[in-house]
Write a protein that holds these residues in place. Structure first.
Motif, PDB file in Angstrom:
ATOM      1  N   GLU A 176       0.822  -1.202   0.000  1.00  0.00           N
ATOM      2  CA  GLU A 176       0.000   0.000   0.000  1.00  0.00           C
ATOM      3  C   GLU A 176       0.859   1.256   0.000  1.00  0.00           C
ATOM      4  O   GLU A 176       0.496   2.267  -0.612  1.00  0.00           O
ATOM      5  CB  GLU A 176      -0.937  -0.007   1.210  1.00  0.00           C
ATOM      6  N   GLY A 177       1.991   1.202   0.669  1.00  0.00           N
ATOM      7  CA  GLY A 177       2.886   2.358   0.686  1.00  0.00           C
ATOM      8  C   GLY A 177       3.393   2.690  -0.713  1.00  0.00           C
ATOM      9  O   GLY A 177       3.523   3.867  -1.075  1.00  0.00           O
ATOM     10  N   THR A 178       3.673   1.663  -1.503  1.00  0.00           N
ATOM     11  CA  THR A 178       4.124   1.876  -2.877  1.00  0.00           C
ATOM     12  C   THR A 178       3.001   2.446  -3.725  1.00  0.00           C
ATOM     13  O   THR A 178       3.238   3.295  -4.596  1.00  0.00           O
ATOM     14  CB  THR A 178       4.624   0.550  -3.496  1.00  0.00           C
ATOM     15  N   VAL A 179       1.779   1.997  -3.484  1.00  0.00           N
ATOM     16  CA  VAL A 179       0.626   2.543  -4.190  1.00  0.00           C
ATOM     17  C   VAL A 179       0.526   4.039  -3.946  1.00  0.00           C
ATOM     18  O   VAL A 179       0.361   4.839  -4.874  1.00  0.00           O
ATOM     19  CB  VAL A 179      -0.678   1.845  -3.749  1.00  0.00           C
ATOM     20  N   LYS A 180       0.643   4.437  -2.683  1.00  0.00           N
ATOM     21  CA  LYS A 180       0.543   5.856  -2.330  1.00  0.00           C
ATOM     22  C   LYS A 180       1.685   6.662  -2.944  1.00  0.00           C
ATOM     23  O   LYS A 180       1.475   7.775  -3.439  1.00  0.00           O
ATOM     24  CB  LYS A 180       0.539   6.011  -0.807  1.00  0.00           C
ATOM     25  N   THR A 181       2.888   6.092  -2.926  1.00  0.00           N
ATOM     26  CA  THR A 181       4.040   6.781  -3.512  1.00  0.00           C
ATOM     27  C   THR A 181       3.864   6.963  -5.016  1.00  0.00           C
ATOM     28  O   THR A 181       4.091   8.054  -5.561  1.00  0.00           O
ATOM     29  CB  THR A 181       5.332   5.991  -3.244  1.00  0.00           C
ATOM     30  N   ASN A 182       3.450   5.893  -5.699  1.00  0.00           N
ATOM     31  CA  ASN A 182       3.256   5.975  -7.143  1.00  0.00           C
ATOM     32  C   ASN A 182       2.122   6.923  -7.511  1.00  0.00           C
ATOM     33  O   ASN A 182       2.183   7.612  -8.534  1.00  0.00           O
ATOM     34  CB  ASN A 182       2.978   4.589  -7.722  1.00  0.00           C
ATOM     35  N   LEU A 183       1.083   6.953  -6.681  1.00  0.00           N
ATOM     36  CA  LEU A 183      -0.023   7.868  -6.928  1.00  0.00           C
ATOM     37  C   LEU A 183       0.445   9.315  -6.803  1.00  0.00           C
ATOM     38  O   LEU A 183       0.104  10.171  -7.629  1.00  0.00           O
ATOM     39  CB  LEU A 183      -1.164   7.590  -5.952  1.00  0.00           C
TER      40      LEU A 183
END
Length: 202
Positions: A176-183
């Motif tokens: 989820e942290g990567t999702v937020k970063t990529n977003l």
């Protein structure tokens, strides 16, 4: 957190999906039609935003549901169908994009992300206003298409499809942290790309 009315609607849709899955696996092939009907608009929007071409998107939708039907026996009945279907969709769209890249040197693809705008959907009887809106949608689509694949996938699923961070994480198989970063990076790049194209809202 969803409000009670939207939560109830989600539960109802999930229940319909699970019932349709059980009936389909039980031999009622027509039961799968309900799944196709409920999820086609969302799957088509995803395909259109990822591929940028209405014809390719329509073809992709047919293949995605065909794959879902073939692999329905692998679906874990305790899960929601929606993320599972999106996982199939994203994987298939990735394969289409890879094939497109391999063909790019062999032909000129002048339709890439240039036909997303549909002036017939503007609801405006003013040709100038419709053309202006279409230009804006085309610029936005061009900017979206210029994003790195992993950024575009996250942005489309989260911002356009309206999925939760948790659902995007599950579909793309990333933390989820990567999702937020990529977003965050997708939003930042989109702003820069649109500014570079002298895009103005309003």
């Amino acid at each position: 957190m969803l409000d009670p009315e939207r939560q109830a609607a989600r539960w109802s849709a999930d229940a319909q999906d699970l019932l349709a899955v059980q009936r389909t696996l039980g031999g009622e092939r027509r039961a799968f039609d309900g799944i196709v009907e409920r999820h086609t608009p969302a799957v088509y929007t995803l395909a259109l935003r990822m591929l940028g071409d209405p014809d390719d998107a329509e073809e992709a939708v047919q293949e995605i549901f065909f794959k879902a039907y073939r692999h329905l026996g692998r679906f874990e009945i305790h899960r929601r169908l929606h993320p599972w279907l999106y996982t199939i969709a994203v994987n298939y769209l990735r394969s289409m994009l890879r094939k497109r890249r391999r063909r790019r040197n062999a032909r000129t693809d002048g339709r890439d992300l240039s036909t997303v705008a549909d002036t017939s959907s503007t609801g405006s009887s003013d040709p100038q206003a419709a053309a202006s809106l279409a230009d804006g949608e085309r610029l936005a689509a061009d900017a979206l298409g210029a994003l790195k694949r992993e950024y575009r996938e996250v942005f489309v699923l989260r911002q356009i499809q309206g999925l939760s961070v948790r659902e995007v994480s599950e579909i793309l198989g990333m933390p989820e942290g990567t999702v937020k970063t990529n977003l965050h990076r997708a939003r930042k790049q989109l702003i820069a790309l649109l500014a570079d194209k002298d895009w103005r809202q309003g």
